[in-house]
Design an enzyme around this catalytic site. Structure first.
Site, short mmCIF file in Angstrom:
data_model
loop_
_atom_site.label_atom_id
_atom_site.label_comp_id
_atom_site.label_asym_id
_atom_site.label_seq_id
_atom_site.Cartn_x
_atom_site.Cartn_y
_atom_site.Cartn_z
N SER A 16 30.11 4.70 -4.92
CA SER A 16 29.79 3.58 -5.90
C SER A 16 28.59 3.70 -6.63
CB SER A 16 30.02 2.26 -5.73
OG SER A 16 29.49 1.49 -6.78
N HIS A 70 32.65 6.54 -8.01
CA HIS A 70 33.12 5.05 -8.47
C HIS A 70 32.24 4.62 -9.13
CE1 HIS A 70 35.73 1.72 -7.56
NE2 HIS A 70 34.68 0.73 -7.79
N ASP A 122 31.21 1.28 -11.57
CA ASP A 122 31.67 -0.33 -11.81
C ASP A 122 31.11 -0.64 -13.16
OD1 ASP A 122 32.70 -0.95 -9.32
OD2 ASP A 122 30.74 -0.38 -8.40
N MET A 166 30.90 -4.01 -15.37
CA MET A 166 30.93 -5.44 -15.40
C MET A 166 30.38 -6.00 -16.55
SD MET A 166 28.82 -5.97 -11.61
CE MET A 166 29.49 -5.30 -10.17
N HIS A 185 35.96 1.46 -12.57
CA HIS A 185 36.62 0.20 -12.03
C HIS A 185 35.96 -0.55 -12.94
CE1 HIS A 185 36.10 -3.04 -8.78
NE2 HIS A 185 37.17 -3.47 -9.67
N MET A 235 35.52 -4.27 -14.30
CA MET A 235 35.59 -5.69 -14.08
C MET A 235 35.08 -6.48 -15.36
SD MET A 235 33.71 -5.57 -10.15
CE MET A 235 33.01 -3.71 -10.71
N MET A 253 40.31 -5.08 -3.57
CA MET A 253 38.90 -5.36 -3.31
C MET A 253 38.80 -5.74 -1.87
SD MET A 253 37.37 -4.68 -5.89
CE MET A 253 35.68 -5.31 -5.39
N GLY A 280 31.55 -7.97 -8.30
CA GLY A 280 30.69 -8.38 -8.88
C GLY A 280 29.50 -8.16 -8.54
N PHE A 281 29.32 -7.92 -7.14
CA PHE A 281 28.04 -7.39 -6.45
C PHE A 281 28.25 -6.34 -5.30
CE2 PHE A 281 28.16 -11.67 -7.81
CZ PHE A 281 27.02 -11.95 -8.91
N GLY A 282 27.12 -5.51 -5.45
CA GLY A 282 27.15 -4.57 -4.11
C GLY A 282 26.63 -5.16 -2.89
N GLY A 283 26.63 -4.49 -1.91
CA GLY A 283 26.06 -5.07 -0.52
C GLY A 283 26.45 -6.01 0.19
N ASP A 297 37.26 -1.38 -1.75
CA ASP A 297 36.20 -1.41 -2.54
C ASP A 297 35.45 -2.69 -2.02
OD1 ASP A 297 34.03 -1.27 -4.04
OD2 ASP A 297 35.11 -1.45 -5.77
N GLY A 298 34.41 -2.39 -1.44
CA GLY A 298 33.50 -3.69 -1.02
C GLY A 298 32.95 -3.51 0.59
N GLY A 299 31.76 -3.47 0.80
CA GLY A 299 31.21 -3.60 2.34
C GLY A 299 31.78 -2.66 3.32
N GLY A 301 29.13 2.05 -1.75
CA GLY A 301 27.94 1.98 -2.59
C GLY A 301 26.98 1.80 -1.61
N SER A 302 26.30 0.82 -1.40
CA SER A 302 25.03 0.64 -0.56
C SER A 302 24.98 1.54 0.56
CB SER A 302 24.53 -0.70 -0.13
OG SER A 302 25.79 -1.30 0.03
C1 DX5 Z 1 31.59 -4.73 -6.28
C2 DX5 Z 1 32.01 -3.21 -6.67
C3 DX5 Z 1 31.79 -2.25 -5.58
C4 DX5 Z 1 30.42 -2.34 -5.12
C5 DX5 Z 1 30.55 -1.90 -3.78
O1 DX5 Z 1 32.00 -5.70 -7.38
O2 DX5 Z 1 33.06 -3.10 -7.25
O3 DX5 Z 1 32.34 -1.11 -6.00
O4 DX5 Z 1 29.54 -1.07 -5.63
O5 DX5 Z 1 29.26 -1.73 -3.14
P1 DX5 Z 1 29.16 -1.92 -1.39
O6 DX5 Z 1 29.64 -0.66 -0.95
O7 DX5 Z 1 27.46 -1.74 -1.28
O8 DX5 Z 1 29.71 -3.24 -0.75
ZN ZN Z 2 34.10 -1.07 -7.68
#
Ligand code: DX5
Ligand code: ZN
Length: 216
Positions: free
Chosen positions: A7, A32, A34, A36, A65, A67, A136, A141-144, A174-176, A196-197
């Protein structure tokens, strides 16, 4: 086959083209992306101009993706700027079938996405119409953020529905997701993994390779 979809939300946007090349060379097959809108989720990320400009530097599959609220309004724009696969949230639209049909009509692959509070059952009426279900594993809404383990139970439920109907639907998480928990997602039945991170922080190529090794 299991696929990694890094991502770019976690990338260094001042070096976006370079970092995309790096994940591609390290073996990632999807990217990926994102989007928003500050309405469906609190943050605003980026939109079509960024996607069309990175489209020029790579042939990697763009896994977009959305959002965004009422995604059906923008399907053509995202198809035109280079999306190969368009994922939208069931929670964001009252016309999921219309959105699916529009994406198909434009020759793109289609995915439906569910946030943590939406039950797995919600995807059932659409399963035969889509290529992918994106479950999800954090609040969008947020990475990390940290993976919510209960969301993996929903992955299991979706996988069971897909098998029961004799479909070959992809299931993306997707996420974490990190190298040390990706196995849990795969075991639950996911085959497309967003990170992502865990990919873009520090040594990008090494991170991609570690994921791919674990996912083989
Ligand atoms: C969150 C995004 C994710 C995000 C994942 O809303 O949809 O795609 O970038 O980031 P990580 O892998 O850091 O949780
Ligand atoms: Zn995503």
């Amino acid at each position: 086959m299991n696929i990694l979809s890094p991502s770019i939300l976690a990338a260094d946007f001042s070096r976006l083209g370079e970092q995309i090349k790096e994940v591609e060379h390290a073996g990632a097959k999807y990217l990926h992306i994102d989007v928003m809108d500050g309405v469906f989720v609190p943050d605003i990320s980026f939109g079509m101009p960024v996607i069309s400009s990175i489209r020029k530097c790579t042939d990697i599959v763009f896994d977009v993706h959305l959002m965004i609220d009422r995604p059906e309004r923008y399907i053509k724009e995202f198809a035109d700027c280079g999306a190969n696969l368009i994922n939208f949230h069931l929670e964001a639209t009252e016309d999921a079938v219309g959105a699916i049909q529009r994406i198909r009509f434009l020759g793109r692959r289609v995915g439906i996405t569910i946030s943590p509070e939406t039950p797995a059952k919600a995807v059932e009426p659409y399963l035969k119409l889509v290529d992918m279900v994106l479950v999800m594993t954090v609040k969008p809404g947020f990475g990390g953020q940290k993976l919510i383990p209960e969301c993996l139970d929903k992955v299991r439920e979706v996988r069971a529905m897909v098998l029961e109907k004799g479909l070959r639907t992809d299931i993306e998480v997707d996420g974490g997701i990190r190298v040390d928990n990706v196995e849990l997602a795969l075991e639950a039945g996911a085959n497309v993994i967003v990170a992502g991170s865990a990919v873009f922080k520090n040594r990008i190529s090494d991170n991609v390779r570690s994921f791919l090794e674990k996912m083989r």
